[in-house]
Motif scaffolding. Structure first.
Motif, PDB file in Angstrom:
ATOM      1  N   ARG B 204       9.240 -14.193  -3.725  1.00  0.00           N
ATOM      2  CA  ARG B 204       8.177 -14.226  -2.726  1.00  0.00           C
ATOM      3  C   ARG B 204       8.655 -14.921  -1.462  1.00  0.00           C
ATOM      4  N   ARG B 205       9.416 -16.004  -1.662  1.00  0.00           N
ATOM      5  CA  ARG B 205       9.911 -16.730  -0.496  1.00  0.00           C
ATOM      6  C   ARG B 205      10.809 -15.836   0.362  1.00  0.00           C
ATOM      7  N   LEU B 206      11.630 -15.046  -0.313  1.00  0.00           N
ATOM      8  CA  LEU B 206      12.516 -14.165   0.429  1.00  0.00           C
ATOM      9  C   LEU B 206      11.744 -13.067   1.156  1.00  0.00           C
ATOM     10  N   LEU B 207      10.614 -12.714   0.569  1.00  0.00           N
ATOM     11  CA  LEU B 207       9.814 -11.628   1.145  1.00  0.00           C
ATOM     12  C   LEU B 207       8.922 -12.105   2.279  1.00  0.00           C
ATOM     13  N   LEU B 208       8.861 -13.411   2.422  1.00  0.00           N
ATOM     14  CA  LEU B 208       7.861 -13.996   3.302  1.00  0.00           C
ATOM     15  C   LEU B 208       7.788 -13.303   4.657  1.00  0.00           C
ATOM     16  N   ARG B 213       1.090  -8.327   4.212  1.00  0.00           N
ATOM     17  CA  ARG B 213      -0.109  -8.155   3.399  1.00  0.00           C
ATOM     18  C   ARG B 213      -1.120  -9.289   3.563  1.00  0.00           C
ATOM     19  N   MET B 214      -0.945 -10.137   4.533  1.00  0.00           N
ATOM     20  CA  MET B 214      -1.785 -11.331   4.547  1.00  0.00           C
ATOM     21  C   MET B 214      -3.270 -11.016   4.501  1.00  0.00           C
ATOM     22  N   SER B 215      -3.693 -10.015   5.263  1.00  0.00           N
ATOM     23  CA  SER B 215      -5.146  -9.759   5.275  1.00  0.00           C
ATOM     24  C   SER B 215      -5.631  -9.220   3.926  1.00  0.00           C
ATOM     25  N   GLU B 216      -4.811  -8.343   3.320  1.00  0.00           N
ATOM     26  CA  GLU B 216      -5.210  -7.860   1.990  1.00  0.00           C
ATOM     27  C   GLU B 216      -5.238  -8.998   0.979  1.00  0.00           C
ATOM     28  N   THR B 217      -4.196  -9.833   1.051  1.00  0.00           N
ATOM     29  CA  THR B 217      -4.138 -10.973   0.136  1.00  0.00           C
ATOM     30  C   THR B 217      -5.377 -11.833   0.280  1.00  0.00           C
ATOM     31  N   LEU B 218      -5.776 -12.014   1.508  1.00  0.00           N
ATOM     32  CA  LEU B 218      -6.961 -12.825   1.773  1.00  0.00           C
ATOM     33  C   LEU B 218      -8.189 -12.234   1.073  1.00  0.00           C
ATOM     34  N   ILE B 219      -8.311 -10.937   1.157  1.00  0.00           N
ATOM     35  CA  ILE B 219      -9.457 -10.281   0.503  1.00  0.00           C
ATOM     36  C   ILE B 219      -9.402 -10.476  -1.009  1.00  0.00           C
ATOM     37  N   GLU B 220      -8.185 -10.363  -1.556  1.00  0.00           N
ATOM     38  CA  GLU B 220      -8.047 -10.562  -3.005  1.00  0.00           C
ATOM     39  C   GLU B 220      -8.423 -11.985  -3.391  1.00  0.00           C
ATOM     40  N   HIS B 221      -7.957 -12.939  -2.584  1.00  0.00           N
ATOM     41  CA  HIS B 221      -8.293 -14.335  -2.884  1.00  0.00           C
ATOM     42  C   HIS B 221      -9.803 -14.563  -2.815  1.00  0.00           C
ATOM     43  N   GLU B 222     -10.441 -13.917  -1.855  1.00  0.00           N
ATOM     44  CA  GLU B 222     -11.903 -14.039  -1.768  1.00  0.00           C
ATOM     45  C   GLU B 222     -12.560 -13.549  -3.044  1.00  0.00           C
ATOM     46  N   ALA B 223     -12.077 -12.430  -3.532  1.00  0.00           N
ATOM     47  CA  ALA B 223     -12.649 -11.871  -4.763  1.00  0.00           C
ATOM     48  C   ALA B 223     -12.456 -12.817  -5.935  1.00  0.00           C
ATOM     49  N   LEU B 254      12.403  -5.463  -1.765  1.00  0.00           N
ATOM     50  CA  LEU B 254      13.426  -6.485  -1.541  1.00  0.00           C
ATOM     51  C   LEU B 254      14.773  -6.011  -2.063  1.00  0.00           C
ATOM     52  N   ARG B 255      14.744  -5.361  -3.220  1.00  0.00           N
ATOM     53  CA  ARG B 255      16.036  -4.953  -3.773  1.00  0.00           C
ATOM     54  C   ARG B 255      16.719  -3.912  -2.885  1.00  0.00           C
ATOM     55  N   GLU B 256      15.916  -3.100  -2.229  1.00  0.00           N
ATOM     56  CA  GLU B 256      16.529  -2.142  -1.305  1.00  0.00           C
ATOM     57  C   GLU B 256      17.144  -2.849  -0.104  1.00  0.00           C
ATOM     58  N   LYS B 257      16.422  -3.845   0.397  1.00  0.00           N
ATOM     59  CA  LYS B 257      16.879  -4.501   1.624  1.00  0.00           C
ATOM     60  C   LYS B 257      18.012  -5.479   1.382  1.00  0.00           C
ATOM     61  N   ARG B 258      17.998  -6.169   0.232  1.00  0.00           N
ATOM     62  CA  ARG B 258      18.989  -7.212  -0.004  1.00  0.00           C
ATOM     63  C   ARG B 258      19.610  -7.060  -1.387  1.00  0.00           C
ATOM     64  N   PRO B 259      20.281  -5.958  -1.632  1.00  0.00           N
ATOM     65  CA  PRO B 259      20.815  -5.719  -2.989  1.00  0.00           C
ATOM     66  C   PRO B 259      21.768  -6.811  -3.449  1.00  0.00           C
ATOM     67  N   GLU B 260      22.404  -7.495  -2.519  1.00  0.00           N
ATOM     68  CA  GLU B 260      23.397  -8.496  -2.919  1.00  0.00           C
ATOM     69  C   GLU B 260      22.774  -9.673  -3.650  1.00  0.00           C
ATOM     70  N   LEU B 261      21.471  -9.814  -3.556  1.00  0.00           N
ATOM     71  CA  LEU B 261      20.823 -10.935  -4.232  1.00  0.00           C
ATOM     72  C   LEU B 261      20.572 -10.653  -5.705  1.00  0.00           C
ATOM     73  N   PHE B 262      20.750  -9.397  -6.087  1.00  0.00           N
ATOM     74  CA  PHE B 262      20.368  -9.001  -7.440  1.00  0.00           C
ATOM     75  C   PHE B 262      21.569  -8.890  -8.367  1.00  0.00           C
ATOM     76  N   GLY B 263      21.316  -9.120  -9.633  1.00  0.00           N
ATOM     77  CA  GLY B 263      22.368  -9.027 -10.628  1.00  0.00           C
ATOM     78  C   GLY B 263      22.366  -7.667 -11.302  1.00  0.00           C
ATOM     79  N   SER B 264      23.458  -7.383 -11.967  1.00  0.00           N
ATOM     80  CA  SER B 264      23.636  -6.193 -12.801  1.00  0.00           C
ATOM     81  C   SER B 264      23.513  -4.840 -12.096  1.00  0.00           C
TER      82      SER B 264
END
Lengths: 264, 264
Positions: B204-208, B213-223, B254-264
């Motif tokens: 999540r930190r890497l995706l920050l 999605r902040m507005s959608e997230t906000l709606i989910e948190h409201e729910a 994220l895996r598409e954008k930064r494949p080097e962070l992933f294993g295997s």
DNA sequence: AGCTAGTGTGTAACATGTTAGATGTTGGAG
DNA sequence: CTCCAACATCTAACATGTTACACACTAGCT
């Protein structure tokens, strides 16, 4: 000096060589090595560094209550008994402290973590949450092969119950829960569940010989397996929750019988 | 030599003194000392041994992706930068290895754990299981005071979203989930959930900064908060599950954008 | 007698020197 | 030219010496 029994030697063997045989089966390894940068070693399987071995030995001794809750762990003594220096022992204990299996009082002493009712209650809650979720997936994924293996396990349980082999019954019980985690299809879930269960396992191990519930447990296991076999996730979750929840009463029994094992 | 950037100094401060201020707020301490045998120290609060400090610093650096997945950790270098010897660094790293945050290749090198899709999927599953269970209890236990604090948090989130303060929004999000764990009433559940969430937090930190999605997230948190406030466990669990599940898509991005962070 | 300060002892914490093993490189044999 | 072996280098792993701290005990003060 702390008045925890000085003379009795810790009941695990005297040097690492003694353990090499049993070692390969026991360790929970989180390291699935391989590094990509240049040409890192492709297939490293088990590190078997001394600190990992010491970690495994101590962890097993604690979980199995060979080392009782509250008992002192003297690093130097352990190092001597295992024939290693203090360094790998310290690193192993550091890790165990992180898991909440030992309590370290800096500059003063290291002790096998005592049992704390509120921690155990939380562990119980976590266990129910994880294992009901896992069994739902297991019920959905269930194949004839999985069902067959569960039934085999159940048969073995019946045999163990007949001859009142508590240890064997206990191990089969653990194996059953492991199999259900595996059947969920989530890689590594079994290890996570086992780790979160460790406080509960210590309690169960201590209760083993007071345990008179084998026949009831057997019935509960039958219900669980039957629900998985008929691929009914809701029923499976329900049976699992009922089953796990039975622990609560036994816990209070233990606290009455062995209050010295408990904290606070 | 491993071709991981040599020169760039690790972005955390140069000696422990720098951290003492921020330290007290951050650490996850498992030690709730007091030993009963004789007259052990009654109220030890925080050990603040060097190894614990190093542990906290490294952990924070890894979780926050200040140290990127796959990056080398050279024990001696870390020791020098923090102004301590290699021993406490080793013990700290040992513990981090136990949590799956670093990968150790004996005699060769130590690296920040890369991201493994299947591990993250499992962590996601565990997270849903734990947090839906927790929120059910929170909904049952909910008081006006708890509801008020949740609403306060939500207000702050709205403000952060308005000015597009991603970091702040992220922290409030974490705080919300922590508050729900606490509201379950289970002692230590928040720490367990946080630990199991650590792999996900790194993602999540890497995706920050890709996050839109902040507005959608906000709606989910409201729910979510609304369901707790009206003390509806089933609805609360449903909203939480929906909310958490949104992670999956972002992970693949994220895996598409930064494949080097992933294993295997 | 009760309390406090000073001292002793045991333990873990820390620092540092040494060893071992993994990888990369180079040179020589085929 | 290729392959293999010896060697160099780098890192963590391990061993051990030293320090700092927590606690217990004792003596001296009030």
């Amino acid at each position: 000096m702390l008045d925890v029994g000085e003379g009795e030697s810790i009941a695990f063997a005297k040097d690492l060589n003694c353990f090499n045989a049993s070692w390969n089966s026991g360790g929970v390894s989180h390291l699935q090595p391989r590094f990509s940068s240049k040409n890192y070693k492709e297939q490293k399987v088990v590190s078997a560094t001394r600190k990992d071995q010491v970690y495994g030995i101590l962890r097993q001794a604690i979980i199995s209550s060979q080392l009782a809750p509250g008992e002192a762990i003297r690093k130097e003594l352990v190092a001597n008994q295992l024939g290693v220096s203090r360094t790998p022992v310290s690193e192993a204990i550091s890790r165990l402290a992180g898991e909440g299996l030992v309590e370290i009082y800096p500059q003063a002493g290291t002790f096998v973590a005592r049992l704390w009712l509120d921690k155990i209650e939380t562990a119980q809650f976590v266990r129910v949450a994880l294992e009901t979720a896992a069994i739902r997936r297991a019920a959905i994924n269930s194949t004839e092969e999985i069902a067959a293996r569960l039934r085999d396990n159940l048969d073995d349980q019946r045999k163990a119950a007949e001859i009142l082999d508590f240890e064997q019954f206990y191990e089969l019980d653990e194996a059953l829960h492991d199999m259900i985690c595996d059947a969920s299809g989530f890689v590594g879930l079994r290890e996570i569940a086992a780790k979160e269960r460790s406080q509960i396992d210590r309690v169960r191990r201590l209760l083993l010989h007071y345990e008179t519930r084998m026949s009831e447990t057997l019935i509960e296991h039958e219900a669980i397996i039957s629900a998985i076999t008929m691929r009914n996730p809701d029923l499976a979750a329900k049976t699992m929750e009922d089953h796990i929840s039975k622990m609560g009463i036994m816990l209070l029994q233990l606290r009455e019988k062995r209050p010295e094992l408990f904290g606070s």
